[in-house]
Design an enzyme around this catalytic site. Structure first.
Site, mmCIF file in Angstrom:
data_model
loop_
_atom_site.group_PDB
_atom_site.id
_atom_site.type_symbol
_atom_site.label_atom_id
_atom_site.label_comp_id
_atom_site.label_asym_id
_atom_site.label_seq_id
_atom_site.Cartn_x
_atom_site.Cartn_y
_atom_site.Cartn_z
ATOM 1 N N LYS A 188 1.072 8.448 -3.060
ATOM 2 C CA LYS A 188 0.674 8.814 -4.423
ATOM 3 C C LYS A 188 -0.578 8.049 -4.824
ATOM 4 O O LYS A 188 -0.653 6.844 -4.675
ATOM 5 C CB LYS A 188 1.798 8.501 -5.414
ATOM 6 C CG LYS A 188 3.014 9.409 -5.286
ATOM 7 C CD LYS A 188 2.717 10.784 -5.869
ATOM 8 C CE LYS A 188 3.923 11.700 -5.758
ATOM 9 N NZ LYS A 188 5.045 11.287 -6.585
ATOM 10 N N ARG A 257 8.646 -5.462 2.423
ATOM 11 C CA ARG A 257 7.247 -5.025 2.557
ATOM 12 C C ARG A 257 6.298 -6.214 2.421
ATOM 13 O O ARG A 257 5.344 -6.356 3.202
ATOM 14 C CB ARG A 257 6.923 -3.966 1.508
ATOM 15 C CG ARG A 257 5.526 -3.365 1.646
ATOM 16 C CD ARG A 257 5.382 -2.132 0.765
ATOM 17 N NE ARG A 257 4.073 -1.518 0.929
ATOM 18 C CZ ARG A 257 3.046 -1.710 0.104
ATOM 19 N NH1 ARG A 257 3.184 -2.500 -0.953
ATOM 20 N NH2 ARG A 257 1.889 -1.111 0.321
ATOM 21 N N TYR A 289 -1.010 -11.629 -1.507
ATOM 22 C CA TYR A 289 0.292 -11.849 -0.879
ATOM 23 C C TYR A 289 0.284 -13.140 -0.064
ATOM 24 O O TYR A 289 1.323 -13.681 0.251
ATOM 25 C CB TYR A 289 0.649 -10.693 0.052
ATOM 26 C CG TYR A 289 1.131 -9.460 -0.664
ATOM 27 C CD1 TYR A 289 2.476 -9.272 -0.950
ATOM 28 C CD2 TYR A 289 0.236 -8.477 -1.057
ATOM 29 C CE1 TYR A 289 2.925 -8.140 -1.613
ATOM 30 C CE2 TYR A 289 0.672 -7.336 -1.714
ATOM 31 C CZ TYR A 289 2.010 -7.179 -1.982
ATOM 32 O OH TYR A 289 2.443 -6.063 -2.635
#
Length: 305
Positions: A188, A257, A289
């Site tokens: 998306k 993830r 991250y």
């Protein structure tokens, strides 16, 4: 009816009507977050869902944004800066929709950039999501395989493909290409646009998927009675596996993830390679991250994790 008169007639829609139309155009997660944001704006008396859009013409957007950003406590709870910025983003996005809906009769809100009164600014450099090591997720997967084989496969796809849970749950059997060991994911983008990315997976994982689907058609991941799996079902089985594997932190699809992203960084993959695999939009997103145009299908081959 002329075009100008038609768009002007939309001013007689209520804020409630317009918000329902707007929310219906958004992805599931964004719709959920922005629906909460609209309720927040109503509680602050910035919006009145029973009023018509005519009132929006005279709205002082700067005052509305200032009211959102000045809020320290709401319903007895401290309002974080992240929450304020999320609500401000909701307000700005909604007014931009009203601008498009009325062809310019309603002006969109613009983020404030005044010194000391900026609408958006960087809050933190690091993503707060916790992570686990490869050794830990291996132990977790052993437990998850016993708890629920289907959700074990889902977890493996999250880690190996660096994919989000909704991207995996939306997979259909015709997205699986066993001859080439590839899976096509729908990603998306903004304004409800989609692009596709082809990811090559280890043969062993593809063989497990082939046995699991067993030649059937439709959604890849289904319940025992054949209906699509929900996020709550996955969360339940993750909690059980987390308990049986004695994990020290809560294991969610998001944690898996993030853990895979950090591992790729640790083994020396370049930021550009991680961006291509994970569909993160910038090096800053990758680094957080660790310390819109549709294109032809992309093909990625992440290292075996």
């Amino acid at each position: 009816m002329g075009s100008m008169a038609f768009h002007k007639s939309r001013l007689f829609l209520t804020f409630g009507d317009a918000s329902e139309i707007w929310l219906s155009t958004l992805s599931h997660l964004t719709r959920k977050n922005y629906a909460s944001g609209i309720n927040f704006l109503v509680s602050l008396e910035i919006l009145d869902l029973s009023e018509t859009l005519i009132k929006a013409i005279s709205l002082d957007h700067s005052e509305s944004l200032f009211k959102i950003k000045s809020l320290d406590v709401f319903n007895g709870k401290v309002v974080s800066e992240a929450s304020k910025q999320a609500r401000a983003a909701c307000y700005i996005s909604f007014t931009k929709f009203l601008y498009r809906l009325t062809k310019g009769y309603i002006k969109p809100a613009i983020p404030l950039k005044d010194f000391g009164n900026t609408t958006f600014f960087k809050i933190r450099d690091k993503i707060k999501t916790e992570s686990i090591s490869k050794q830990e997720w291996t132990v977790f997967f052993e437990a998850l395989r016993i708890v629920n084989y289907r959700d074990y496969l889902i977890g493996k796809l999250i880690v190996q493909g660096i994919r989000k849970l909704d991207e995996i749950l939306s997979l259909r059997t015709d997205d699986l290409f066993f001859a080439s060991n590839q899976i096509s994911f729908r990603i998306k983008k903004r304004q409800n646009k989609e692009t596709k990315i082809l990811i090559t997976f280890p043969i062993s994982l593809m063989e497990e998927l082939q046995k699991y689907t067993c030649g059937r058609n439709g959604r890849v991941f289904v319940s025992k009675i054949g209906i699509p799996v929900t996020t709550s079902q996955v969360a339940h089985n993750f909690r059980l596996a987390e308990f049986y594997s004695a994990m020290k932190i809560k294991i969610t699809p998001r944690v898996l993830r993030a853990s895979a992203l950090i591992h790729l960084k640790q083994i020396g993959l370049k930021d550009e390679e991680i961006m291509r695999i994970s569909c993160l939009s910038s090096r800053q997103s990758v680094c957080s991250y660790c310390s819109g145009e549709e294109v032809s299908p992309l093909v990625q081959t992440p290292p075996i994790l």
